[in-house]
Scaffold this motif. Structure first.
Motif, short mmCIF file in Angstrom:
data_model
loop_
_atom_site.label_atom_id
_atom_site.label_comp_id
_atom_site.label_asym_id
_atom_site.label_seq_id
_atom_site.Cartn_x
_atom_site.Cartn_y
_atom_site.Cartn_z
N LEU A 14 -2.13 6.51 -0.46
CA LEU A 14 -2.03 7.71 -1.36
C LEU A 14 -0.75 8.30 -1.16
O LEU A 14 -0.12 8.81 -0.29
N ARG A 15 -0.12 8.39 -2.50
CA ARG A 15 1.05 9.14 -2.66
C ARG A 15 0.94 10.81 -2.52
O ARG A 15 0.12 11.17 -3.43
N VAL A 16 1.74 11.23 -1.78
CA VAL A 16 1.68 12.85 -1.62
C VAL A 16 3.00 13.46 -2.10
O VAL A 16 3.95 13.02 -1.56
N ARG A 17 2.81 14.79 -3.04
CA ARG A 17 4.07 15.24 -3.20
C ARG A 17 4.67 16.13 -1.79
O ARG A 17 5.76 16.23 -1.36
N ASP A 18 3.73 16.75 -1.02
CA ASP A 18 3.87 17.75 0.23
C ASP A 18 3.42 16.73 1.25
O ASP A 18 2.16 17.09 1.77
N ASP A 39 8.49 10.18 9.39
CA ASP A 39 8.59 11.54 8.62
C ASP A 39 8.35 11.45 7.06
O ASP A 39 8.15 12.05 6.31
N MET A 40 8.04 9.72 6.68
CA MET A 40 7.70 9.68 5.43
C MET A 40 6.43 8.90 5.00
O MET A 40 5.82 8.66 4.02
N ILE A 41 5.70 8.64 6.12
CA ILE A 41 4.52 7.61 5.91
C ILE A 41 3.50 7.88 7.19
O ILE A 41 4.26 7.86 8.39
N PRO A 51 -7.80 2.12 6.91
CA PRO A 51 -7.15 3.43 6.92
C PRO A 51 -6.85 3.92 5.56
O PRO A 51 -6.77 3.09 4.64
N ILE A 52 -6.15 5.01 5.66
CA ILE A 52 -5.73 5.81 4.70
C ILE A 52 -4.32 5.97 5.09
O ILE A 52 -3.90 6.46 6.25
N THR A 53 -3.49 5.50 4.27
CA THR A 53 -1.97 5.76 4.50
C THR A 53 -1.42 6.60 3.26
O THR A 53 -1.27 6.46 2.27
N LEU A 54 -0.74 7.67 3.95
CA LEU A 54 -0.07 8.88 3.11
C LEU A 54 1.43 8.49 3.16
O LEU A 54 2.04 8.17 3.99
N VAL A 55 1.67 8.43 1.88
CA VAL A 55 3.21 8.24 1.55
C VAL A 55 3.91 9.29 0.98
O VAL A 55 3.44 9.76 0.05
N LYS A 56 5.02 9.69 1.40
CA LYS A 56 5.80 10.73 0.75
C LYS A 56 6.28 10.34 -0.69
O LYS A 56 6.91 9.24 -0.68
N GLN A 57 6.10 10.91 -1.65
CA GLN A 57 6.10 10.33 -2.97
C GLN A 57 7.38 10.20 -3.08
O GLN A 57 7.72 9.17 -4.00
N ASP A 58 8.49 11.03 -2.75
CA ASP A 58 9.75 10.68 -3.31
C ASP A 58 10.58 9.80 -2.17
O ASP A 58 11.87 9.45 -2.46
N ALA A 59 9.62 9.26 -1.46
CA ALA A 59 10.07 8.21 -0.43
C ALA A 59 10.20 6.56 -0.73
O ALA A 59 10.58 6.10 -0.31
N ALA A 61 9.79 3.90 -4.16
CA ALA A 61 10.12 3.64 -5.70
C ALA A 61 8.89 3.53 -6.61
O ALA A 61 7.73 3.26 -5.92
N GLU A 62 9.01 3.57 -7.84
CA GLU A 62 7.91 3.38 -8.68
C GLU A 62 7.80 2.12 -9.11
O GLU A 62 9.10 1.20 -9.27
N PRO A 63 6.84 1.14 -9.46
CA PRO A 63 5.46 1.51 -8.89
C PRO A 63 5.12 1.39 -7.60
O PRO A 63 5.74 0.28 -7.01
N HIS A 64 4.18 2.20 -6.93
CA HIS A 64 3.97 1.99 -5.55
C HIS A 64 2.70 1.23 -5.44
O HIS A 64 1.53 1.73 -6.33
N PRO A 65 2.12 0.24 -4.74
CA PRO A 65 0.87 -0.41 -4.75
C PRO A 65 -0.13 0.74 -4.32
O PRO A 65 -0.05 1.84 -3.78
N LEU A 66 -1.49 0.43 -4.85
CA LEU A 66 -2.63 1.52 -4.53
C LEU A 66 -3.15 0.81 -3.16
O LEU A 66 -3.55 1.86 -2.67
N PHE A 67 -3.09 -0.36 -2.85
CA PHE A 67 -3.73 -0.60 -1.63
C PHE A 67 -2.98 -1.97 -1.09
O PHE A 67 -2.12 -2.58 -2.11
N ASN A 68 -3.12 -2.58 0.11
CA ASN A 68 -2.68 -3.86 0.48
C ASN A 68 -3.74 -4.59 1.17
O ASN A 68 -4.73 -4.05 1.45
N LEU A 69 -3.67 -6.03 0.99
CA LEU A 69 -4.45 -7.05 1.42
C LEU A 69 -3.84 -7.59 2.62
O LEU A 69 -2.78 -8.27 2.59
N TYR A 70 -4.58 -7.93 4.00
CA TYR A 70 -3.94 -8.44 4.86
C TYR A 70 -4.12 -10.12 4.87
O TYR A 70 -5.40 -10.62 4.47
N THR A 71 -3.22 -10.91 5.25
CA THR A 71 -3.40 -12.49 5.22
C THR A 71 -2.89 -12.73 6.65
O THR A 71 -1.87 -12.10 7.07
#
Length: 116
Positions: A14-18, A39-41, A51-59, A61-71
Motif C-alpha cells: 500500500l503506497r501511502v502519502r503520510d 522510516d519508509m516501509i 502481511p500488508i506492507t506500507l510504503v512511503k509514496q515518495d520513497a 519509483a513509479e510504477p510500484h508493484p501491487l504485491f509480490n510473490l515468494y519463490t
C-alpha cells in the motif's frame, strides 16, 4: 508434473502519502502487529498469511508493484518465466533479498522475491 513458480503471495503493498499517519492507523487503530519497519516501509501482520506492507509514496519509483510473490528458487523462476515469454525486469540482489519485477497481461507491475 512441473513445480509451481511461486509458493505463496508474500505481501500486499500500500503506497501511502503520510507514512507516519498511515502507520499509526494500521498499527494502533487496527491493532496490526509490526513485523519490521524502517522510516519508509513497514510490514504489518494481517492474520496468519499475507502481511500488508506500507510504503512511503515518495520513497519509491513509479510504477510500484501491487504485491509480490515468494519463490524458493528465484533464478529458476526467473528463467522459467522468460521461457514462457514473460518480460521480466532485471534480477536485483539486495543482500538479504533478491527480487525482480514483471507485468501481467493488463500492464500491472508485479514482483517476485526470495529471502531466507
Amino acid at each position: 508434473m512441473e513445480q509451481p513458480l511461486f509458493e505463496r503471495m508474500d505481501t500486499v503493498f500500500l503506497r501511502v502519502r503520510d507514512f507516519e499517519q498511515a502507520f499509526a492507523w494500521y498499527h494502533h487503530t487496527l491493532g496490526l502487529p509490526v513485523i519490521w519497519r524502517t522510516d519508509m516501509i513497514a510490514a504489518l501482520r494481517a492474520g496468519d498469511k499475507t502481511p500488508i506492507t506500507l510504503v512511503k509514496q515518495d520513497a519509491v519509483a513509479e510504477p510500484h508493484p501491487l504485491f509480490n510473490l515468494y519463490t524458493s528458487n528465484i533464478q529458476q523462476t526467473y528463467e522459467r518465466m522468460q521461457e514462457r515469454g514473460i518480460a521480466v525486469g532485471p534480477l536485483r540482489d539486495y543482500g538479504t533479498v533478491q527480487t525482480f519485477d514483471f507485468t501481467d497481461a493488463e500492464g500491472n507491475v508485479l514482483n517476485v522475491c526470495h529471502f531466507e
